[in-house]
Structure formats: C-alpha cells, structure tokens
Design a protein around this motif. Structure first.
Motif, PDB file in Angstrom:
ATOM      1  N   LEU A 131       0.921  -0.888   0.589  1.00 12.84           N
ATOM      2  CA  LEU A 131      -0.060   0.072   0.213  1.00 12.84           C
ATOM      3  C   LEU A 131       0.956   1.452  -0.425  1.00 12.84           C
ATOM      4  CD1 LEU A 131      -2.797  -0.931   2.724  1.00 12.84           C
ATOM      5  CD2 LEU A 131      -3.347  -0.555  -0.022  1.00 12.84           C
ATOM      6  N   MET A 132       1.942   1.308   1.008  1.00  6.83           N
ATOM      7  CA  MET A 132       3.085   2.986   1.010  1.00  6.83           C
ATOM      8  C   MET A 132       3.923   2.243  -0.518  1.00  6.83           C
ATOM      9  SD  MET A 132       3.679   2.321   5.064  1.00  6.83           S
ATOM     10  CE  MET A 132       4.468   3.985   4.937  1.00  6.83           C
ATOM     11  N   HIS A 133       4.054   1.971  -0.967  1.00  8.89           N
ATOM     12  CA  HIS A 133       4.375   1.373  -2.252  1.00  8.89           C
ATOM     13  C   HIS A 133       3.642   1.304  -3.491  1.00  8.89           C
ATOM     14  CE1 HIS A 133       7.510   0.480   1.047  1.00  8.89           C
ATOM     15  NE2 HIS A 133       8.621   1.337   0.523  1.00  8.89           N
ATOM     16  N   GLU A 134       2.769   2.065  -3.956  1.00 11.60           N
ATOM     17  CA  GLU A 134       1.546   2.122  -4.792  1.00 11.60           C
ATOM     18  C   GLU A 134       2.153   0.889  -5.542  1.00 11.60           C
ATOM     19  OE1 GLU A 134      -0.044   4.658  -5.760  1.00 11.60           O
ATOM     20  OE2 GLU A 134       0.974   5.813  -3.910  1.00 11.60           O
ATOM     21  N   GLY A 135       1.584  -0.145  -4.433  1.00 19.32           N
ATOM     22  CA  GLY A 135       1.411  -1.313  -5.404  1.00 19.32           C
ATOM     23  C   GLY A 135       2.283  -2.613  -5.971  1.00 19.32           C
TER      24      GLY A 135
ATOM     25  N   SER B 235      -8.132   2.210  -4.624  1.00 16.42           N
ATOM     26  CA  SER B 235      -7.379   1.509  -5.089  1.00 16.42           C
ATOM     27  C   SER B 235      -6.539   0.352  -3.304  1.00 16.42           C
ATOM     28  CB  SER B 235      -5.983   2.589  -4.845  1.00 16.42           C
ATOM     29  OG  SER B 235      -6.074   3.419  -4.068  1.00 16.42           O
ATOM     30  N   ASP B 236      -7.293   0.414  -2.338  1.00 14.32           N
ATOM     31  CA  ASP B 236      -6.540  -0.146  -1.932  1.00 14.32           C
ATOM     32  C   ASP B 236      -7.014  -1.106  -1.031  1.00 14.32           C
ATOM     33  OD1 ASP B 236      -4.856   2.340  -1.358  1.00 14.32           O
ATOM     34  OD2 ASP B 236      -5.235   3.036   0.880  1.00 14.32           O
ATOM     35  N   LEU B 237      -8.456  -1.774  -0.880  1.00 14.00           N
ATOM     36  CA  LEU B 237      -8.616  -3.041  -1.197  1.00 14.00           C
ATOM     37  C   LEU B 237      -8.550  -3.649  -1.843  1.00 14.00           C
ATOM     38  CD1 LEU B 237     -10.895  -3.882   1.011  1.00 14.00           C
ATOM     39  CD2 LEU B 237     -12.937  -2.959  -0.206  1.00 14.00           C
ATOM     40  N   LYS B 238      -8.466  -3.313  -2.926  1.00 10.52           N
ATOM     41  CA  LYS B 238      -8.260  -3.716  -4.124  1.00 10.52           C
ATOM     42  C   LYS B 238      -7.091  -4.555  -4.161  1.00 10.52           C
ATOM     43  CE  LYS B 238      -7.498  -3.844  -9.459  1.00 10.52           C
ATOM     44  NZ  LYS B 238      -7.461  -2.790 -10.283  1.00 10.52           N
ATOM     45  N   LEU B 239      -6.232  -3.602  -3.263  1.00 13.51           N
ATOM     46  CA  LEU B 239      -4.697  -4.253  -3.159  1.00 13.51           C
ATOM     47  C   LEU B 239      -4.444  -5.352  -1.972  1.00 13.51           C
ATOM     48  CD1 LEU B 239      -2.279  -1.549  -3.515  1.00 13.51           C
ATOM     49  CD2 LEU B 239      -1.690  -3.413  -4.758  1.00 13.51           C
ATOM     50  N   LEU B 240      -5.844  -4.976  -1.236  1.00 16.42           N
ATOM     51  CA  LEU B 240      -5.043  -5.834  -0.122  1.00 16.42           C
ATOM     52  C   LEU B 240      -5.995  -7.367  -0.059  1.00 16.42           C
ATOM     53  CD1 LEU B 240      -5.652  -6.686   2.711  1.00 16.42           C
ATOM     54  CD2 LEU B 240      -7.873  -5.825   2.530  1.00 16.42           C
ATOM     55  N   ILE B 241      -7.476  -7.660  -1.386  1.00 23.79           N
ATOM     56  CA  ILE B 241      -7.838  -8.613  -1.741  1.00 23.79           C
ATOM     57  C   ILE B 241      -6.807  -9.307  -2.820  1.00 23.79           C
ATOM     58  CG2 ILE B 241      -9.096  -9.798  -3.424  1.00 23.79           C
ATOM     59  CD1 ILE B 241     -11.262  -6.774  -2.300  1.00 23.79           C
ATOM     60  N   GLN B 242      -5.991  -8.180  -3.928  1.00 26.55           N
ATOM     61  CA  GLN B 242      -5.000  -9.354  -4.400  1.00 26.55           C
ATOM     62  C   GLN B 242      -3.874  -9.893  -4.134  1.00 26.55           C
ATOM     63  OE1 GLN B 242      -3.516  -6.049  -7.120  1.00 26.55           O
ATOM     64  NE2 GLN B 242      -5.004  -6.679  -8.589  1.00 26.55           N
ATOM     65  N   SER B 243      -3.204  -8.924  -2.462  1.00 28.35           N
ATOM     66  CA  SER B 243      -1.961  -9.912  -1.622  1.00 28.35           C
ATOM     67  C   SER B 243      -2.510 -11.241  -1.250  1.00 28.35           C
ATOM     68  CB  SER B 243      -2.029  -8.219  -0.949  1.00 28.35           C
ATOM     69  OG  SER B 243      -1.202  -7.092  -1.194  1.00 28.35           O
ATOM     70  N   LEU B 244      -4.001 -10.931  -0.841  1.00 31.96           N
ATOM     71  CA  LEU B 244      -4.529 -12.132   0.043  1.00 31.96           C
ATOM     72  C   LEU B 244      -4.474 -13.379  -1.231  1.00 31.96           C
ATOM     73  CD1 LEU B 244      -7.401 -10.513   2.326  1.00 31.96           C
ATOM     74  CD2 LEU B 244      -4.982 -11.513   3.469  1.00 31.96           C
ATOM     75  N   ASN B 245      -4.721 -12.978  -1.731  1.00 30.08           N
ATOM     76  CA  ASN B 245      -5.152 -14.057  -2.742  1.00 30.08           C
ATOM     77  C   ASN B 245      -4.343 -14.391  -3.764  1.00 30.08           C
ATOM     78  OD1 ASN B 245      -8.052 -13.808  -3.298  1.00 30.08           O
ATOM     79  ND2 ASN B 245      -8.031 -12.347  -5.507  1.00 30.08           N
ATOM     80  N   ILE B 246      -3.372 -13.752  -4.266  1.00 27.33           N
ATOM     81  CA  ILE B 246      -1.295 -14.081  -3.771  1.00 27.33           C
ATOM     82  C   ILE B 246      -0.840 -15.162  -2.609  1.00 27.33           C
ATOM     83  CG2 ILE B 246       1.025 -13.543  -3.873  1.00 27.33           C
ATOM     84  CD1 ILE B 246       0.087 -11.249  -5.426  1.00 27.33           C
TER      85      ILE B 246
END
Length: 297
Positions: A212-216, A273-284
């Motif tokens: 989140l802090m490094h723009e995805g 954008s933040d929620l999208k990154l959270l979901i992507q991270s959990l999926n990975i």
C-alpha cells in the motif's frame, strides 16, 4: 415502534401533507451540474408529496422513493450528495439499512434520518451508524435545510490510507479476525490455541502495508517464502485444504466487515485502490500457501 399518526402542519416552515397520489420517482439528474442531488426515502405518501417539493425550492435535486428496495436500486445506479431517510420505512429501524447501503456504496454522501420518535435509543443508534444528523417529525424545514447545507459545505475529511489504519490498529484488527476464526464453522474445528491461530497475521499485515505504501509494488520473495512456510505449517497443524483457503477468506471478510466501524470508518479510508490491493495480496498468499500445502508430506 410505530408510525406517528400526526401529520406535519404548515406554519411557514412545516411541510403540509395532502391527499394527492404520490409522484413517480425522479431520475436524480443534476440541473446544470450544480444542484446537490438528494435521495428521499419515506413510505408516507403525504410527506413524499410535500417535502421533496420544498427541498427542490431550496436548491436540491430530489429523487423520492417509498420502499427500501427502490432506495437500494437508486443507490446502486445514481450518485447522491445527500440521503434523507425515514427511520421506519416499512419495518422498525429499516431506515438504517438504507443508510448502511449508502455508506458502503457512496461513502462521501451525507446521511440523515427522519423519525417521529426523538428518544435516546434512536440518538444512540444514529451515532453508531455514523449519521450526519437526525430530525424529528414534523421537521422544521428551515432547520433541516440549514443543517444539510452546512454538512455539504463542511470541508471533506482528508482520506487516510488503509496502511496507516493497519499500522495504528493492528492488534485490534487481529483480535477481530481471531473472533471471526473461532466463530467460523470450518476453522473452529482446528485444535490450536489462540496464539497459533493468528500469529501469522503480523507478517501478512507487514506485506500488505508495504504494498500500500509503495503504490502496489509486487510482493517480495520474503513475503512469498513466508506464504509457502505457512502452507507447510498448516499441513502439520492438521488443516484441510478447505481450512487453509478459508483462513485467508476470513481475513479479507473481517476487514471488509470492519469498514464503516470505528477502526475503518467509511469516508475516511480511501477504499478503491487500497481494498483492491488488499484482496490481491490475500489471493496471492492463498495460492502460494496452497501450492506449498499440496506439495508437503
């Protein structure tokens, strides 16, 4: 709680109720792009006939509906600046359902409740639901308009990134996730103490915060190695494959459920954008952990 039988009366500031047929819902479109768009929800046809007209005269573009379902349809398709909903539309307190839907779909919308009962219980629930204000029927029109316009004119709260919320509330969020895990029909079967159920969360939070802090930025090898170790560890812990996948699902679901609460207040957290990154991270994390789980003996 029942609807009040008293009708608002006209004294220059009160809305007069009439016996005409209710108007059809308006489109909610702005005139010239300047008029604040307001969604009004009330099943009392007399109020729907009068108050929207008066609000239009005070500079609002009003869409009026009579049912929760119609309100939800409007919320899902039209952008609004203000929601003004009756407390009891068809059932006691279902106005709060409309408020909750608006806060999730359109967090910058200002939310107000109309109620025939100004009791303490309603005031407490209004605060809990993060309302901007609530009005007692029969509402004083000038006061109602002034308070709505004041809220609209107030500076918008500066968005807070989800990373900052995680850093400041990591322990509280982990506690909520633990509660959800212990309630879950699949995960509560695991014979683990509370520490082992959630001791992986700090590393997950750290990885998500970094993204989140490094723009995805992509997850770094250290994060992926942790995910693989977690999958192998859960195999030793006796987790089934379904339990491993469910574990990551519960993390995401709990964070989503916290949106709008005290920890993750809607309208403050920048969600898209933040929620999208959270979901992507959990999926990975789920995929890497599952692959390691499947290979482990």
């Amino acid at each position: 709680m029942h609807k009040s039988d008293e009708s608002p009366h006209h004294n220059g500031k009160r809305a007069r109720l009439s016996k005409r047929a209710p108007p059809k819902p308006t489109s909610g479109a702005r005139e010239g792009g300047e008029r604040p768009r307001l969604l009004f929800v009330d099943d009392e046809e007399n109020i729907r006939l009068t108050l929207p007209v008066l609000l239009e005269q005070h500079g609002f573009d009003v869409t009026s509906v009579a049912a929760v379902a119609d309100a939800l349809a409007q919320i899902s398709t039209v952008s609004f600046d203000v929601l003004l909903a009756d407390l009891n539309i068809h059932r006691e307190g279902d106005g709060f359902l409309v408020i909750a839907a608006m806060r999730r779909a359109q967090p910058r919308c200002k939310n107000f409740i109309l109620t025939g009962y100004p009791g303490l219980e309603n005031a407490v629930r209004a605060i809990q639901n993060h309302l901007d204000d609530y009005f007692t029927k029969p509402a004083d029109l000038e006061d109602l308009v002034a308070k709505i316009k004041a809220r609209l004119a107030a500076p918008a709260a500066k968005p807070v990134r989800l990373a900052a919320v995680f850093m400041e509330n990591e322990r509280e969020i982990a506690g909520k996730i633990l509660e959800a895990i212990k309630r879950d029909a699949v995960l509560r079967k695991a014979r683990l103490d509370d520490r082992k159920r959630v001791d992986h969360l700090p590393l997950i939070f750290q990885a998500v915060i970094a993204r989140l802090m490094h723009e995805g930025r992509p997850l770094i090898p250290h994060d992926l190695q942790f995910a693989a170790r977690h999958g192998r560890r859960r195999k030793k812990d006796g987790y089934t494959a379904a339990m491993l996948v469910r574990e990551f699902q519960v993390i995401g679901e709990t964070v989503y459920d916290l949106l709008g609460g005290d920890l993750l207040p809607l309208g403050v957290v920048e969600l898209t954008s933040d929620l999208k990154l959270l979901i992507q991270s959990l999926n990975i994390f789920t995929l890497v952990s599952f692959e390691a789980y499947a290979r482990a003996k």
